[in-house]
Design a protein around this motif. Structure first.
Motif, PDB file in Angstrom:
ATOM      1  N   GLY A 104      -0.768  -2.266  -4.250  1.00 40.55           N
ATOM      2  CA  GLY A 104      -1.490  -2.080  -5.277  1.00 40.55           C
ATOM      3  C   GLY A 104      -2.961  -1.807  -4.454  1.00 40.55           C
ATOM      4  N   MET A 105      -2.472  -0.218  -3.778  1.00 50.59           N
ATOM      5  CA  MET A 105      -3.273   0.157  -3.378  1.00 50.59           C
ATOM      6  C   MET A 105      -2.792   1.805  -2.774  1.00 50.59           C
ATOM      7  SD  MET A 105      -6.084   0.073   0.264  1.00 50.59           S
ATOM      8  CE  MET A 105      -6.442  -1.008   0.121  1.00 50.59           C
ATOM      9  N   VAL A 106      -2.971   2.957  -3.173  1.00 47.45           N
ATOM     10  CA  VAL A 106      -3.377   4.295  -2.145  1.00 47.45           C
ATOM     11  C   VAL A 106      -3.997   4.580  -1.384  1.00 47.45           C
ATOM     12  CG1 VAL A 106      -3.046   7.178  -2.924  1.00 47.45           C
ATOM     13  CG2 VAL A 106      -2.218   4.746  -4.602  1.00 47.45           C
ATOM     14  N   TYR A 107      -3.518   4.844  -0.628  1.00 51.90           N
ATOM     15  CA  TYR A 107      -4.667   5.127   1.054  1.00 51.90           C
ATOM     16  C   TYR A 107      -3.875   6.435   1.397  1.00 51.90           C
ATOM     17  CZ  TYR A 107      -4.127   5.279   6.269  1.00 51.90           C
ATOM     18  OH  TYR A 107      -4.662   6.053   7.369  1.00 51.90           O
ATOM     19  N   ILE A 108      -5.046   7.292   1.948  1.00 47.79           N
ATOM     20  CA  ILE A 108      -4.795   8.374   2.083  1.00 47.79           C
ATOM     21  C   ILE A 108      -5.777   8.582   3.399  1.00 47.79           C
ATOM     22  CG2 ILE A 108      -4.407   9.650  -0.058  1.00 47.79           C
ATOM     23  CD1 ILE A 108      -7.103  10.602  -0.273  1.00 47.79           C
ATOM     24  N   VAL A 118       1.120  -1.650   0.642  1.00 43.67           N
ATOM     25  CA  VAL A 118      -0.094   0.191   0.348  1.00 43.67           C
ATOM     26  C   VAL A 118       0.649   1.326   0.165  1.00 43.67           C
ATOM     27  CG1 VAL A 118      -0.606  -0.197   2.701  1.00 43.67           C
ATOM     28  CG2 VAL A 118      -1.332   1.239   1.195  1.00 43.67           C
ATOM     29  N   ILE A 119       0.449   2.587  -0.657  1.00 41.40           N
ATOM     30  CA  ILE A 119       0.976   3.623  -1.187  1.00 41.40           C
ATOM     31  C   ILE A 119       0.186   4.068  -0.380  1.00 41.40           C
ATOM     32  CG2 ILE A 119       2.403   5.109  -2.330  1.00 41.40           C
ATOM     33  CD1 ILE A 119       2.027   3.447  -5.233  1.00 41.40           C
ATOM     34  N   ALA A 120       1.562   5.081   0.683  1.00 41.19           N
ATOM     35  CA  ALA A 120       0.740   6.284   1.215  1.00 41.19           C
ATOM     36  C   ALA A 120       1.143   7.462   1.858  1.00 41.19           C
ATOM     37  CB  ALA A 120      -0.272   5.684   2.902  1.00 41.19           C
ATOM     38  N   ALA A 121       1.448   8.410   2.176  1.00 42.08           N
ATOM     39  CA  ALA A 121       2.294   9.133   2.829  1.00 42.08           C
ATOM     40  C   ALA A 121       3.645   8.940   3.950  1.00 42.08           C
ATOM     41  CB  ALA A 121       1.653  10.637   2.919  1.00 42.08           C
ATOM     42  N   ASP A 122       4.866   9.596   4.451  1.00 37.39           N
ATOM     43  CA  ASP A 122       5.315   9.694   5.426  1.00 37.39           C
ATOM     44  C   ASP A 122       5.015   9.075   6.479  1.00 37.39           C
ATOM     45  OD1 ASP A 122       5.851  12.038   4.935  1.00 37.39           O
ATOM     46  OD2 ASP A 122       7.833  11.349   4.763  1.00 37.39           O
TER      47      ASP A 122
END
Length: 341
Positions: A137-141, A79-83
């Protein structure tokens, strides 16, 4: 002690408690198959303008994040997220514990930049070794972010378009969703949000409930066996009515939005008295979380009189501090803080 420490250190809104009392003597089915949970789902679908939405009530935010991410991703996906994202810094590795890596991008006042996301995915796709890597597989905000900032509609639209381009899911953490939707100069409504992501949740714990979050799959797109995964992650209450009754109250007569708007009004008054006290802000936040910079000694002294969060050191002489209003903050609280400052 006067407290601006967080937005979940009160109990529950009186109307939520009253609904719990009014329904207390009535027996019901368990695990969220009761009449009030079903009523809450209908009201949330109506508020989201998403008649086909699948809705599940989970115990808390960490469980919601970990369960949704684990359920929507394949075993090799990340999952991709801001640090600064909550899942990256404040959830004790809950996402990684389910086997999914977090790919952290630099934050900009707490937000993920669509440009950074685009560049990351371009570089990933052009990496000849990409099949040996954890697969995005995913972007989380989060809405609002850990720093109380909010995405504008144009930013989320761009992120959603990038997700579509690269076949990524978009998941929005709404632990403080009400405060983001009611933020000054915001341009996002609940129905708009529901149309622009694959999953999100409506925070109850921080917005007037004793506990509980409502996970929404707006297009009836809940992953297979999601209910079982909720239980597997320890997020399913046997007395599921506890959450259902609360959300039934929160989504009656716009209560959720009204109490969120109240917190924003109190935050604006908080900002005024902080400015009057010549306290500099770390960034501009339109929501209920306000971040200010205090000299170390002043922070130490004020901490003896007021509960607030020491976010961390900025340098050898200054501390980053967070003050938070909530649905329960009163004008009296604001005036007491004014006198102390």
């Amino acid at each position: 002690m006067l407290s601006f420490e967080c937005d979940y250190n009160n109990g529950a809104h009186p109307k939520v408690l009253q609904h719990l009392l009014d329904t207390n003597a009535t027996q019901s089915l368990t695990y969220g198959f009761d009449e009030w949970t079903e009523s809450a789902k209908k009201k949330i679908r109506l508020a989201c303008q998403a008649p086909d939405a699948d809705i599940f009530f989970l115990a808390g935010g960490t469980q919601a994040n970990a369960t949704v991410i684990d359920s929507m991703l394949a075993t090799c996906e990340a999952v991709i997220a801001a640090d600064t994202a909550h899942i990256n810094v404040h959830e004790a590795g809950a996402v990684e514990a389910s086997g999914h890596r977090i790919l952290a991008l630099p934050n900009h006042d707490g937000k993920m930049s669509p440009d950074d996301l685009q560049l990351f995915m371009e570089q990933f796709e052009n990496d000849e070794s990409r099949d040996h890597l954890a697969q995005p597989g995913m972007v989380y905000i989060t809405f609002p972010t850990e720093y109380g900032t909010v995405y504008q509609a144009e930013e989320i639209s761009r992120i959603q378009n990038i997700c579509r381009q690269y076949h990524l899911k978009l998941f929005i953490d709404g632990a403080r969703l009400g405060y983001g939707l009611m933020a000054d100069k915001g341009d996002i409504s609940l129905p708009w949000l529901a149309r622009h992501c694959d999953a999100f949740y409506i925070g109850g714990t921080k917005v007037g409930a004793l506990c509980g979050e409502a996970v929404v799959f707006p297009f009836g797109n809940a992953p297979r066996h999601f209910f079982s995964n909720v239980k597997r992650h320890g997020a399913l209450l046997a007395k599921g009515r506890l959450i259902g009754v609360q959300f039934d109250a929160l989504f009656t007569d716009n209560l959720y939005f009204d109490i969120s708007r109240h917190a924003i009004r109190m935050a604006n008054k908080l900002k005024t008295i902080l400015k009057e006290a010549d306290i500099p802000f770390y960034l501009e936040s339109p929501t209920n979380q306000q971040f200010v910079i205090l000299p170390n000694e002043r922070a130490r002294q004020l901490k003896q009189l007021v509960d607030f969060t020491i976010w961390g050191p900025l340098d050898n002489e200054h501390t980053l501090c967070r003050f938070v209003t909530s649905w329960a903050t009163t004008q009296k609280d604001i005036e007491q803080l004014r006198k102390l400052l």
